[in-house]
Design an enzyme around this catalytic site. Structure first.
Site, mmCIF file in Angstrom:
data_model
loop_
_atom_site.group_PDB
_atom_site.id
_atom_site.type_symbol
_atom_site.label_atom_id
_atom_site.label_comp_id
_atom_site.label_asym_id
_atom_site.label_seq_id
_atom_site.Cartn_x
_atom_site.Cartn_y
_atom_site.Cartn_z
ATOM 1 N N MET A 101 -42.908 -21.797 58.782
ATOM 2 C CA MET A 101 -41.633 -21.215 58.354
ATOM 3 C C MET A 101 -40.465 -21.971 58.979
ATOM 4 S SD MET A 101 -42.281 -17.197 57.837
ATOM 5 C CE MET A 101 -42.115 -16.674 59.521
ATOM 6 N N HIS A 141 -41.215 -26.385 66.526
ATOM 7 C CA HIS A 141 -41.325 -26.626 67.969
ATOM 8 C C HIS A 141 -42.641 -27.341 68.229
ATOM 9 C CE1 HIS A 141 -44.064 -23.243 67.797
ATOM 10 N NE2 HIS A 141 -43.111 -22.466 67.310
ATOM 11 N N HIS A 191 -45.863 -26.236 66.412
ATOM 12 C CA HIS A 191 -46.031 -26.761 65.050
ATOM 13 C C HIS A 191 -46.463 -28.228 65.083
ATOM 14 C CE1 HIS A 191 -42.768 -23.594 64.310
ATOM 15 N NE2 HIS A 191 -43.741 -23.196 63.516
ATOM 16 N N GLN A 214 -43.373 -11.661 53.275
ATOM 17 C CA GLN A 214 -44.129 -11.218 54.444
ATOM 18 C C GLN A 214 -43.255 -10.511 55.476
ATOM 19 O OE1 GLN A 214 -45.318 -15.408 55.280
ATOM 20 N NE2 GLN A 214 -45.043 -14.867 57.422
ATOM 21 N N LYS A 224 -52.075 -18.877 67.904
ATOM 22 C CA LYS A 224 -50.980 -18.000 68.313
ATOM 23 C C LYS A 224 -50.950 -16.752 67.427
ATOM 24 C CE LYS A 224 -46.647 -16.661 69.231
ATOM 25 N NZ LYS A 224 -45.776 -16.813 68.083
ATOM 26 N N GLN A 254 -53.711 -13.567 61.866
ATOM 27 C CA GLN A 254 -53.405 -14.316 60.642
ATOM 28 C C GLN A 254 -54.503 -15.332 60.317
ATOM 29 O OE1 GLN A 254 -49.407 -15.942 59.481
ATOM 30 N NE2 GLN A 254 -50.213 -17.789 60.401
ATOM 31 N N MET A 286 -44.929 -20.620 72.644
ATOM 32 C CA MET A 286 -43.804 -21.122 71.845
ATOM 33 C C MET A 286 -43.726 -20.361 70.530
ATOM 34 S SD MET A 286 -43.579 -25.173 72.365
ATOM 35 C CE MET A 286 -43.343 -25.844 73.988
ATOM 36 N N SER A 287 -42.505 -20.062 70.116
ATOM 37 C CA SER A 287 -42.283 -19.362 68.862
ATOM 38 C C SER A 287 -40.865 -19.666 68.397
ATOM 39 C CB SER A 287 -42.426 -17.852 69.075
ATOM 40 O OG SER A 287 -41.836 -17.145 68.001
HETATM 41 P P1 AMP Z 1 -44.651 -20.093 61.870
HETATM 42 O O1 AMP Z 1 -43.674 -21.156 61.499
HETATM 43 O O2 AMP Z 1 -44.253 -19.305 63.080
HETATM 44 O O3 AMP Z 1 -45.066 -19.234 60.698
HETATM 45 O O4 AMP Z 1 -45.956 -20.847 62.342
HETATM 46 C C1 AMP Z 1 -46.567 -21.820 61.541
HETATM 47 C C2 AMP Z 1 -47.895 -22.184 62.125
HETATM 48 O O5 AMP Z 1 -47.724 -22.662 63.446
HETATM 49 C C3 AMP Z 1 -48.851 -20.989 62.214
HETATM 50 O O6 AMP Z 1 -50.169 -21.415 61.909
HETATM 51 C C4 AMP Z 1 -48.730 -20.587 63.665
HETATM 52 O O7 AMP Z 1 -49.881 -19.940 64.169
HETATM 53 C C5 AMP Z 1 -48.545 -21.932 64.318
HETATM 54 N N1 AMP Z 1 -47.896 -21.765 65.623
HETATM 55 C C6 AMP Z 1 -46.722 -21.135 65.885
HETATM 56 N N2 AMP Z 1 -46.461 -21.142 67.208
HETATM 57 C C7 AMP Z 1 -47.502 -21.781 67.796
HETATM 58 C C8 AMP Z 1 -47.826 -22.094 69.162
HETATM 59 N N3 AMP Z 1 -47.045 -21.752 70.169
HETATM 60 N N4 AMP Z 1 -48.990 -22.760 69.396
HETATM 61 C C9 AMP Z 1 -49.803 -23.106 68.364
HETATM 62 N N5 AMP Z 1 -49.542 -22.840 67.071
HETATM 63 C C10 AMP Z 1 -48.415 -22.179 66.789
#
Ligand code: AMP
Length: 281
Positions: free
Chosen positions: A30, A34, A37, A61, A149, A153, A184-185
């Site tokens: 999304m 960071h 990703h 979602q 993370k 999901q 990380m998020s």
């Molecule tokens: P998102 O953009 O938050 O929807 O995350 C996209 C993908 O990156 C998903 O598969 C997440 O599980 C993965 N992801 C997000 N944060 C992390 C993290 N800190 N470590 C590993 N994978 C991550």
């Protein structure tokens, strides 16, 4: 790096790549990228010769009172990071290109998605499975990489792939953390400085559970109580859930006998953070 913003064009390109014998890896995101990703991109790179990163803040979602409009976005920064990381194709569709106005089909997983985040966020996982199914059809990946993370999901997506026979290999990537242990998020940037300092309590609570399991604690209530005490150290933390569930079924356990997924969601103001670890007795 190529940029594609139309779903139809993405599918045509992916089908042409497949016809040319290229192996495609997809990293769905999304955005507001960071290091977590980027670690997924590196795994994808090893497993395919074309890496597609999708960037789409998927409205379906998010619940009506969730943070869709506040979700951090910075397209130019993301584009530069993708280029630097060696992404071959950035797929950043417009909402209108992904969903026709009268779309009426959704993909719903009905077992693993009930508890944990599914209980707090009704409809969230059917939004996720639906968009991931669409991304698989549009990007035609041989392999797709998801982060641990989002533990629930990736389990829900593996189940969808199994039950609906998607010819896609799902690869899980370990959680990437900040130096103080916070996972990380993209949402971390929304935390007030004081909340950012307190947010390390999620990692600390997982560490406590890990230590207790190593010391032969087998009672999930004991683990949960110790984790709650650790979260209570952070004055502004509000626990959404602490779950100790079977790693395969995601059902609550009465004893820790097999690997358990210890997962938690904690809110600081209106920012909801998640973290997890699989513990083996
Ligand atoms: P998102 O953009 O938050 O929807 O995350 C996209 C993908 O990156 C998903 O598969 C997440 O599980 C993965 N992801 C997000 N944060 C992390 C993290 N800190 N470590 C590993 N994978 C991550």
């Amino acid at each position: 790096m190529d940029l594609i913003s139309s779903a139809t064009e993405m599918q045509q390109r992916a089908l042409a790549l497949r016809a040319a014998g290229r192996r495609i890896a997809l990293v769905p995101t999304m955005g507001y990228l960071h290091e977590g990703h980027l670690s997924l991109v590196r795994l994808a790179r090893k497993r395919a010769d074309v890496v597609i990163l999708s960037l789409f803040v998927n409205p379906t979602q998010f619940g009506p009172n969730e943070d869709f409009s506040r979700y951090p976005r910075d397209f130019e920064r993301d584009r530069a990071l993708c280029e630097k990381a060696g992404v071959d194709l950035l797929f950043a569709p417009e909402k209108e290109s992904m969903y026709v106005a009268d779309a009426s089909v959704r993909v719903t997983e009905e077992c693993l998605s009930r508890g944990l985040c599914g209980a707090s966020r009704p409809g969230h996982f059917s939004g996720v499975t639906t968009v991931v199914a669409k991304l698989f059809n549009l990007c035609q990946p041989h392999v797709a990489v998801f982060g641990e993370k989002d533990a629930q999901q990736i389990r829900v997506i593996r189940r969808m792939v199994r039950d609906l026979d998607f010819p896609v290999e799902i690869v899980g990537a370990p959680i990437v953390r900040e130096p103080d242990g916070l996972a990380m998020s993209s949402r971390n940037v929304l935390l007030k400085p004081e909340h950012r300092r307190q947010a390390v309590c999620l990692r600390r609570a997982l560490d406590v559970a890990k230590r207790l399991v190593a010391l032969s604690e087998r009672n999930p209530d004991g683990l949960r109580a110790a984790m709650e005490a650790e979260i209570a150290v952070a004055p502004d933390a509000v626990i959404d859930y602490i779950a100790i569930v079977d790693d395969y079924s995601l059902e609550p356990v009465v004893r820790v006998k097999r690997p358990v997924l210890v997962a938690l969601a904690v809110k600081f103001g209106n920012v909801r953070l998640i973290d997890n670890e699989v513990l083996k007795p």
